[in-house]
Write a protein that holds these residues in place. Structure first.
Motif, mmCIF file in Angstrom:
data_model
loop_
_atom_site.group_PDB
_atom_site.id
_atom_site.type_symbol
_atom_site.label_atom_id
_atom_site.label_comp_id
_atom_site.label_asym_id
_atom_site.label_seq_id
_atom_site.Cartn_x
_atom_site.Cartn_y
_atom_site.Cartn_z
ATOM 1 N N PHE A 127 -4.231 45.260 3.607
ATOM 2 C CA PHE A 127 -4.894 44.858 2.365
ATOM 3 C C PHE A 127 -3.833 44.765 1.273
ATOM 4 C CE2 PHE A 127 -4.859 49.453 2.225
ATOM 5 C CZ PHE A 127 -4.648 49.768 0.890
ATOM 6 N N CYS A 128 -4.230 44.288 0.083
ATOM 7 C CA CYS A 128 -3.265 44.117 -1.010
ATOM 8 C C CYS A 128 -2.985 45.463 -1.666
ATOM 9 C CB CYS A 128 -3.813 43.126 -2.041
ATOM 10 S SG CYS A 128 -3.618 41.416 -1.552
ATOM 11 N N GLN A 155 -9.058 43.148 -4.687
ATOM 12 C CA GLN A 155 -8.803 44.312 -3.833
ATOM 13 C C GLN A 155 -8.021 45.382 -4.590
ATOM 14 O OE1 GLN A 155 -6.945 43.332 -0.043
ATOM 15 N NE2 GLN A 155 -8.940 43.432 0.947
ATOM 16 N N ILE A 156 -6.989 44.959 -5.312
ATOM 17 C CA ILE A 156 -6.178 45.926 -6.067
ATOM 18 C C ILE A 156 -7.040 46.645 -7.097
ATOM 19 C CG2 ILE A 156 -4.310 46.164 -7.756
ATOM 20 C CD1 ILE A 156 -2.880 43.867 -6.299
ATOM 21 N N PHE A 157 -7.851 45.874 -7.844
ATOM 22 C CA PHE A 157 -8.670 46.480 -8.894
ATOM 23 C C PHE A 157 -9.638 47.517 -8.317
ATOM 24 C CE2 PHE A 157 -12.801 46.538 -11.087
ATOM 25 C CZ PHE A 157 -12.407 47.154 -12.260
ATOM 26 N N PHE A 158 -10.407 47.133 -7.305
ATOM 27 C CA PHE A 158 -11.396 48.065 -6.753
ATOM 28 C C PHE A 158 -10.740 49.247 -6.066
ATOM 29 C CE2 PHE A 158 -14.225 44.294 -7.059
ATOM 30 C CZ PHE A 158 -15.241 44.890 -7.798
ATOM 31 N N ASN A 173 -1.876 31.681 -2.043
ATOM 32 C CA ASN A 173 -2.313 32.643 -1.043
ATOM 33 C C ASN A 173 -1.184 33.582 -0.650
ATOM 34 O OD1 ASN A 173 -4.832 31.505 -0.988
ATOM 35 N ND2 ASN A 173 -4.456 30.262 0.838
ATOM 36 N N PHE A 174 -1.572 34.785 -0.262
ATOM 37 C CA PHE A 174 -0.660 35.720 0.375
ATOM 38 C C PHE A 174 -1.060 35.825 1.842
ATOM 39 C CE2 PHE A 174 -0.625 37.089 -4.073
ATOM 40 C CZ PHE A 174 0.741 37.217 -4.307
ATOM 41 N N ILE A 175 -0.159 36.346 2.633
ATOM 42 C CA ILE A 175 -0.435 36.577 4.052
ATOM 43 C C ILE A 175 -0.481 38.080 4.293
ATOM 44 C CG2 ILE A 175 0.335 36.200 6.427
ATOM 45 C CD1 ILE A 175 -0.485 33.660 4.987
ATOM 46 N N LEU A 176 -1.615 38.572 4.805
ATOM 47 C CA LEU A 176 -1.743 39.985 5.163
ATOM 48 C C LEU A 176 -1.332 40.136 6.627
ATOM 49 C CD1 LEU A 176 -5.196 40.812 3.500
ATOM 50 C CD2 LEU A 176 -2.940 41.556 2.714
ATOM 51 N N ALA A 209 -6.793 35.580 -6.244
ATOM 52 C CA ALA A 209 -7.975 36.217 -6.834
ATOM 53 C C ALA A 209 -8.498 37.334 -5.936
ATOM 54 C CB ALA A 209 -9.071 35.172 -7.063
ATOM 55 N N GLY A 210 -8.526 37.070 -4.614
ATOM 56 C CA GLY A 210 -8.982 38.095 -3.675
ATOM 57 C C GLY A 210 -8.070 39.296 -3.655
#
Length: 313
Positions: free
Chosen positions: A179-180, A101-104, A12-15, A96-97
């Motif tokens: 967001f990422c 986010q990066i892709f879209f 996980n990352f932390i936003l 994965a999330g």
């Protein structure tokens, strides 16, 4: 590959987000939710109107419906996750999330760059070559323009997410954003990302400056043609349509160039978050308003569809 294998989709990352729980930030968070609601409804209504009203089945409105669809997807890529994290108190996002986010995000921004250039070309043909409009902007050509915008944007998204997630990330894994965002994510990498950052810069130059060149050339020709028009009504109509598009182009490209085409040394997390919020949240709200407020055809279509729904009841 080893870097990728050492990561799992449970990592996980932390936003860190953009708001805290002070009264001022609670107000701004509520404002963002209000803007999101207006953007969501405005773009949804534009898509439905253009789909339901046969008078709007023209190249210009088809491209506009694609713009509204891109804006709708863009705000849904970032705002719901931001709101969920803020309201729940949880700030984590899975690998994965983050990749999704990066892709879209990257794909939609890239697709919108090319779509705005296609819309400028459409206005050039409509004003400068009206007798050949049905040939130069046929249904097939219009469809190819829209499909090409989606495909080029998606290709950019696939490349950037694949490379960004191939780097190892360590430390606190705290992303200083809501967001990422790739530039913010790369600051957490344990590896040297300078080559990838240069590649992103080159991609941004191509994906921003090439469409800007097409838009500038198209509207320079349109402006000359409008000045030569004898009819005052024709001149006003052409100016109204083109000025709406130019306002959208100016907001979108201005913010995108500011965020993506600055050296890393000039970046500040606060500036990045503010400008990102502008063109990922505010611009999608303004687009349908700008295109519909002075547009009699959209207003007529809205009354027609509304009247049809009322009579159906």
């Amino acid at each position: 590959m080893m870097a990728w294998e050492n990561q799992t989709f449970n990592s996980n990352f932390i936003l860190l987000g953009i708001f805290d729980y002070s009264p001022t930030h609670i107000f701004f968070f509520s404002l963002v939710l209000g803007i999101f609601s207006v953007a969501f409804m405005g773009n949804t209504v534009m898509i439905l109107l253009i789909y339901l009203d046969t008078h709007l089945h023209t190249p210009m409105y088809f491209l506009l419906s694609q713009l509204s669809l891109m804006d709708l997807m863009l705000i849904c890529t970032t705002v719901p996750k931001m709101a969920f994290n803020y309201l729940s108190g949880r700030k984590s996002i899975s690998l994965a999330g983050c990749g999704a986010q990066i892709f879209f995000y990257v794909s939609l921004l890239g697709a919108e760059c090319f779509l705005l250039a296609a819309m400028a070309y459409d206005r050039y043909v409509a004003v400068c070559c009206p007798l050949r409009y049905s040939v130069l902007m046929s249904e097939t050509i219009c469809g190819l323009m829209a499909a090409s915008s989606w495909m080029l944007g998606s290709l950019d998204g696939i490349i950037e997410v694949a490379v960004a997630l191939s780097f190892p990330y360590c430390g606190a894994r705290e992303i200083p954003h809501f967001f990422c965002d790739i530039p913010s994510l790369l600051t957490l990498s344990c590896a040297n990302t300078s080559l990838f950052e240069r590649m992103i810069f080159i991609c941004c130059v191509i994906m921003l400056l090439f469409p800007v060149a097409v838009i500038t050339a198209s509207y320079a020709r349109v402006l000359l043609a409008v000045i030569r028009m004898g009819s005052g009504e024709s001149r006003r109509k052409a100016f109204a349509t083109c000025s709406s598009h130019l306002v959208v182009v100016g907001m979108y490209y201005g913010a995108a160039m500011f965020i993506f085409m600055r050296p890393a040394s000039d970046r500040s997390p606060t500036q990045d978050k503010t400008v990102s919020a502008f063109y990922t949240i505010l611009t999608p709200m303004l687009n349908p308003l700008i295109y519909s407020l002075r547009n009699k055809e959209v207003a007529r279509a809205f009354r027609t569809v509304l009247g049809r729904g009322t009579s159906g009841e």
